[in-house]
Write an enzyme that holds these catalytic residues in place. Structure first.
Site, PDB file in Angstrom:
ATOM      1  N   ASP A 145     -26.365 -40.088  73.618  1.00  0.00           N
ATOM      2  CA  ASP A 145     -25.388 -40.781  72.907  1.00  0.00           C
ATOM      3  C   ASP A 145     -25.020 -39.755  71.691  1.00  0.00           C
ATOM      4  OD1 ASP A 145     -23.628 -42.745  72.083  1.00  0.00           O
ATOM      5  OD2 ASP A 145     -25.074 -43.836  71.004  1.00  0.00           O
ATOM      6  N   HIS A 146     -23.960 -39.202  71.393  1.00  0.00           N
ATOM      7  CA  HIS A 146     -23.694 -38.666  70.304  1.00  0.00           C
ATOM      8  C   HIS A 146     -24.405 -37.130  70.423  1.00  0.00           C
ATOM      9  CE1 HIS A 146     -20.827 -41.122  68.141  1.00  0.00           C
ATOM     10  NE2 HIS A 146     -21.812 -42.258  68.415  1.00  0.00           N
TER      11      HIS A 146
ATOM     12  N   GLU B  20     -15.340 -37.315  72.057  1.00  0.00           N
ATOM     13  CA  GLU B  20     -14.809 -38.197  70.772  1.00  0.00           C
ATOM     14  C   GLU B  20     -13.944 -37.658  70.250  1.00  0.00           C
ATOM     15  OE1 GLU B  20     -16.676 -40.195  66.934  1.00  0.00           O
ATOM     16  OE2 GLU B  20     -17.734 -40.816  68.887  1.00  0.00           O
TER      17      GLU B  20
ATOM     18  N   GLY C 107     -23.320 -49.785  63.322  1.00  0.00           N
ATOM     19  CA  GLY C 107     -23.855 -50.853  62.571  1.00  0.00           C
ATOM     20  C   GLY C 107     -23.178 -52.189  62.257  1.00  0.00           C
TER      21      GLY C 107
ATOM     22  N   HIS D 194     -17.110 -47.608  70.993  1.00  0.00           N
ATOM     23  CA  HIS D 194     -18.475 -47.550  70.128  1.00  0.00           C
ATOM     24  C   HIS D 194     -18.496 -48.537  69.272  1.00  0.00           C
ATOM     25  CE1 HIS D 194     -20.136 -43.409  71.234  1.00  0.00           C
ATOM     26  NE2 HIS D 194     -18.894 -43.156  71.894  1.00  0.00           N
ATOM     27  N   GLY D 195     -19.587 -48.738  68.606  1.00  0.00           N
ATOM     28  CA  GLY D 195     -19.765 -50.061  67.697  1.00  0.00           C
ATOM     29  C   GLY D 195     -19.498 -51.199  68.329  1.00  0.00           C
TER      30      GLY D 195
ATOM     31  N   ASN E 282     -20.265 -49.654  74.003  1.00  0.00           N
ATOM     32  CA  ASN E 282     -21.795 -49.340  73.291  1.00  0.00           C
ATOM     33  C   ASN E 282     -22.281 -50.400  72.489  1.00  0.00           C
ATOM     34  OD1 ASN E 282     -20.982 -46.971  74.578  1.00  0.00           O
ATOM     35  ND2 ASN E 282     -21.195 -45.655  72.679  1.00  0.00           N
TER      36      ASN E 282
ATOM     37  N   ASN F 249     -25.895 -51.565  70.209  1.00  0.00           N
ATOM     38  CA  ASN F 249     -27.450 -51.044  69.894  1.00  0.00           C
ATOM     39  C   ASN F 249     -27.703 -51.878  68.837  1.00  0.00           C
ATOM     40  OD1 ASN F 249     -29.743 -49.885  69.657  1.00  0.00           O
ATOM     41  ND2 ASN F 249     -28.822 -48.228  68.220  1.00  0.00           N
TER      42      ASN F 249
END
Length: 285
Positions: free
Chosen positions: A85-86, A137, A182, A209-210, A231, A233
């Protein structure tokens, strides 16, 4: 079942109108919980590994051996990809591929466009020679995730997305369209008009993402517009930390890590199961 790349997984998801969750692994318990959820839901799954989490666990090779060992012990037969990831550079992507990762993200979005294409193309060439899928990205996803800090959101340009896809040969694209890493401050505002345009002109499975905190209706709309990977987390981290706090608050003298990390693992599993159902990937393995 051996680890697989994301490519076929995401092509199938896009064609059939669901999304596969990427759930980041931060330690053994996260990995156990996510694999257990995938088995319970008969869902394909992507295990996301940030560079920071890779270091914390011990290194990319340790990550791969841990996942492979759990898959064997749990008799996992659903498709599983391990995804960097990233990835910050060609060298980091190569390190992950050489360690046995089956997918990588090269995040060169902070570089000028031509440099992004140059770096991404180099990663694609090496990855594809090893049967590994590549995500790239464009634009800026706001917030902070691990080593990745971005101030504010810069929307991806649809024409640049089309050019990036054509010139690099990537397998999926993460266009920044209003999501953040976040927790969200207020309601997320996703760029659905741009998402639809990018999905149409690139034909690529798109990545969101996020994924923590995005309302179900927005998830469903994103999937309908070609988003095939989402994604997550932060949601798992918050849920697991809450479980640990509750155990230690109730039993302040507890010292056996299995007694407080076990409940954390259980809530991660339940959270992931909920996301798999929301994304529509349950029963698709």
């Amino acid at each position: 079942m051996p680890l697989v790349s994301m490519k076929e997984m995401l092509i199938k998801a896009k064609a059939e109108g669901y999304a596969v969750g990427q759930f980041n692994i931060n330690n053994l318990e996260f990995t156990q919980a996510i694999l257990q959820a995938a088995v319970a839901e008969k869902s394909p799954v992507i295990l996301g590994v940030s560079e920071g989490a890779g270091r914390y666990i011990g290194g990319f090779k340790t990550v791969v051996k841990m996942v492979e060992g759990l898959m064997e012990d749990y008799n996992v037969t659903v498709p599983v990809a391990i995804h960097l990831d990233h990835g910050s550079s060609f060298d980091k992507c190569k390190e992950a591929i050489d360690a046995g990762f089956t997918s990588v993200m090269i995040d060169a979005s902070h570089h000028p466009f031509e440099e992004n294409i140059e770096i991404t193309s180099k990663v694609v060439e090496y990855a594809h020679s090893k049967g590994v899928s590549v995500e790239a990205e464009l634009g800026t996803v706001g917030g902070q995730e691990d080593d990745v800090v971005a101030e504010g959101v810069i929307y991806a340009d649809p024409k640049e997305c089309e050019e990036l896809v054509k010139r690099t040969g990537i397998d999926c694209l993460a266009p920044a369209l209003g999501s953040v890493h976040g927790p969200y401050k207020g309601e997320p505002k996703l760029g659905f008009v741009e998402m639809e345009e990018i999905g149409k002109i690139t034909g690529m499975p798109l990545v969101l993402h996020g994924g923590t905190g995005i309302p179900t209706k927005d998830i469903q709309k994103s999937v309908s517009l070609g988003t095939a990977k989402i994604n997550v987390n932060t949601e798992n981290q918050i849920a697991s930390a809450k479980a640990v706090r509750e155990v230690l608050a109730a039993k302040p003298n507890e010292y056996d890590p299995r007694k407080y990390l076990g409940p954390a693992r259980d809530v991660i599993k339940e959270t992931v199961i909920g996301k798999m159902r929301e994304f529509g990937s349950s029963g698709r393995a």
